[in-house]
Design a protein around this motif. Structure first.
Motif, PDB file in Angstrom:
ATOM      1  N   ALA A 291     -17.259  -2.569   2.015  1.00 24.20           N
ATOM      2  CA  ALA A 291     -17.421  -2.998   0.623  1.00 24.20           C
ATOM      3  C   ALA A 291     -16.858  -4.392   0.371  1.00 24.20           C
ATOM      4  N   ASP A 292     -15.838  -4.787   1.135  1.00 25.17           N
ATOM      5  CA  ASP A 292     -15.124  -6.029   0.859  1.00 25.17           C
ATOM      6  C   ASP A 292     -14.687  -6.670   2.175  1.00 25.17           C
ATOM      7  N   PRO A 293     -15.622  -7.195   2.974  1.00 23.42           N
ATOM      8  CA  PRO A 293     -15.269  -7.745   4.293  1.00 23.42           C
ATOM      9  C   PRO A 293     -14.465  -9.034   4.179  1.00 23.42           C
ATOM     10  N   SER A 294     -13.537  -9.198   5.104  1.00 27.29           N
ATOM     11  CA  SER A 294     -12.710 -10.405   5.135  1.00 27.29           C
ATOM     12  C   SER A 294     -13.188 -11.414   6.166  1.00 27.29           C
ATOM     13  N   ARG A 295     -13.624 -10.944   7.335  1.00 23.62           N
ATOM     14  CA  ARG A 295     -13.927 -11.859   8.425  1.00 23.62           C
ATOM     15  C   ARG A 295     -14.950 -12.933   8.055  1.00 23.62           C
ATOM     16  N   PRO A 296     -16.014 -12.621   7.297  1.00 25.79           N
ATOM     17  CA  PRO A 296     -16.978 -13.687   6.965  1.00 25.79           C
ATOM     18  C   PRO A 296     -16.364 -14.828   6.161  1.00 25.79           C
ATOM     19  N   HIS A 297     -15.197 -14.600   5.576  1.00 30.66           N
ATOM     20  CA  HIS A 297     -14.559 -15.615   4.736  1.00 30.66           C
ATOM     21  C   HIS A 297     -13.362 -16.269   5.416  1.00 30.66           C
ATOM     22  N   ALA A 298     -13.139 -15.959   6.692  1.00 34.55           N
ATOM     23  CA  ALA A 298     -11.978 -16.491   7.399  1.00 34.55           C
ATOM     24  C   ALA A 298     -12.150 -17.978   7.702  1.00 34.55           C
TER      25      ALA A 298
ATOM     26  N   VAL B 141      -4.055  -5.394   6.548  1.00 32.65           N
ATOM     27  CA  VAL B 141      -5.472  -5.112   6.332  1.00 32.65           C
ATOM     28  C   VAL B 141      -5.776  -5.298   4.843  1.00 32.65           C
ATOM     29  N   GLY B 142      -6.686  -6.201   4.551  1.00 29.23           N
ATOM     30  CA  GLY B 142      -7.024  -6.487   3.164  1.00 29.23           C
ATOM     31  C   GLY B 142      -6.413  -7.762   2.635  1.00 29.23           C
ATOM     32  N   ALA B 143      -5.693  -8.518   3.482  1.00 29.10           N
ATOM     33  CA  ALA B 143      -5.097  -9.775   3.021  1.00 29.10           C
ATOM     34  C   ALA B 143      -6.157 -10.788   2.598  1.00 29.10           C
ATOM     35  N   GLY B 144      -7.376 -10.617   3.094  1.00 31.81           N
ATOM     36  CA  GLY B 144      -8.454 -11.533   2.731  1.00 31.81           C
ATOM     37  C   GLY B 144      -9.452 -10.932   1.758  1.00 31.81           C
TER      38      GLY B 144
ATOM     39  N   ALA C  80       0.840  -1.207   0.000  1.00 32.55           N
ATOM     40  CA  ALA C  80       0.000   0.000   0.000  1.00 32.55           C
ATOM     41  C   ALA C  80       0.870   1.250   0.000  1.00 32.55           C
ATOM     42  N   SER C  81       0.233   2.398  -0.141  1.00 31.19           N
ATOM     43  CA  SER C  81       0.940   3.675  -0.106  1.00 31.19           C
ATOM     44  C   SER C  81      -0.029   4.762   0.329  1.00 31.19           C
ATOM     45  N   HIS C  82       0.484   5.957   0.568  1.00 30.18           N
ATOM     46  CA  HIS C  82      -0.403   7.068   0.921  1.00 30.18           C
ATOM     47  C   HIS C  82      -1.441   7.310  -0.163  1.00 30.18           C
ATOM     48  N   GLN C  83      -1.044   7.146  -1.415  1.00 31.08           N
ATOM     49  CA  GLN C  83      -1.956   7.402  -2.530  1.00 31.08           C
ATOM     50  C   GLN C  83      -2.903   6.233  -2.777  1.00 31.08           C
ATOM     51  N   GLN C  84      -2.507   5.044  -2.349  1.00 30.16           N
ATOM     52  CA  GLN C  84      -3.307   3.845  -2.603  1.00 30.16           C
ATOM     53  C   GLN C  84      -3.397   3.015  -1.325  1.00 30.16           C
ATOM     54  N   LEU C  85      -4.221   3.463  -0.401  1.00 33.72           N
ATOM     55  CA  LEU C  85      -4.364   2.726   0.852  1.00 33.72           C
ATOM     56  C   LEU C  85      -4.925   1.332   0.610  1.00 33.72           C
ATOM     57  N   PHE C  86      -5.871   1.215  -0.326  1.00 35.89           N
ATOM     58  CA  PHE C  86      -6.463  -0.085  -0.631  1.00 35.89           C
ATOM     59  C   PHE C  86      -6.542  -0.368  -2.129  1.00 35.89           C
ATOM     60  N   GLU C  87      -6.152   0.566  -2.952  1.00 36.38           N
ATOM     61  CA  GLU C  87      -6.251   0.384  -4.401  1.00 36.38           C
ATOM     62  C   GLU C  87      -4.936  -0.159  -4.956  1.00 36.38           C
ATOM     63  N   TRP C  88      -4.451  -1.247  -4.361  1.00 37.48           N
ATOM     64  CA  TRP C  88      -3.143  -1.787  -4.732  1.00 37.48           C
ATOM     65  C   TRP C  88      -3.237  -3.189  -5.344  1.00 37.48           C
ATOM     66  N   THR C  89      -4.426  -3.628  -5.696  1.00 39.21           N
ATOM     67  CA  THR C  89      -4.559  -5.006  -6.181  1.00 39.21           C
ATOM     68  C   THR C  89      -3.807  -5.229  -7.500  1.00 39.21           C
TER      69      THR C  89
END
Length: 206
Positions: A162-169, A109-112, A54-63
């Protein structure tokens, strides 16, 4: 911890020759510490920190970046090269190698998230409330990072909405005074072997 490591090592590969294990949870929930201890129990398994992706410009838009730099090379059985981000200089560092080891942990955060889940052999979720996680994270970080936390919390809220991880753990990880307790997650197939696991505490019960 070694019992959990043995179970993960015995899984079939999920990305080329690699068993990719995701460790997700709220910022400050203890993902990095747990992943490093699990990596040690796995004999020094590589750990990919999403803070480097991730980066300051892409907190979550790094896929796109993790797909190009990490997922595709590992899927071919090749060494990956990713450019870690420096949060203080706000610049990307020279490429860092990531070999196609038998087990690789990806933590952050976002590994799932949904784009990574098809490549994971297992997804672990650090079971700590967002409020407690963020309190711990603020205490951990230096004063100059406090302003960043305000924007981060809003971004994390939006991401998990928008994209929860815990339900898929597959597994839920709880930190205890004795170590860690690992429980079946929402996505875990319920078998007698998966009832309860305790790591670094009382004897493991599978």
């Amino acid at each position: 911890m070694h019992d959990l490591a043995a179970r993960l090592s015995g899984l079939p590969p999920s990305l080329g020759p690699v068993r990719l294990i995701g460790v997700d949870g709220h910022a400050g929930s203890g993902k990095s510490t747990f992943a490093e201890r699990l990596a040690g129990a796995l004999g020094g398994a590589p750990v990919l920190h999403l803070d480097d992706i991730a980066s300051h410009q892409q907190l979550f838009e790094w896929t796109d970046r993790i797909t190009a730099q990490v997922i595709r090379p590992l899927a071919r059985g090749e060494e990956a090269l990713y450019t870690p981000y420096d949060w203080y200089s706000r610049a990307f560092a020279p490429p860092r190698p990531l070999p196609p080891a038998p087990v690789i942990l990806v933590e952050g955060v976002g590994a799932g998230r949904r784009t990574l889940r098809p490549h994971l052999a297992r997804l672990l979720w650090m079971e700590l409330s967002p409020e407690e996680s963020w309190r711990r994270g603020r205490e951990r970080d230096e004063a100059e990072q406090q302003e960043f936390w305000e924007g981060w919390i809003e971004a994390e809220h939006a991401h998990f909405a928008a994209d929860p991880s815990r339900p898929h753990a597959d597994l839920l990880v709880l930190q205890t005074p004795a170590g860690y307790e690992v429980l079946p997650g929402p996505e875990a197939p319920r078998t007698p072997d998966d009832d309860v696991t305790r790591s670094d505490g009382p004897s493991a019960v599978w």
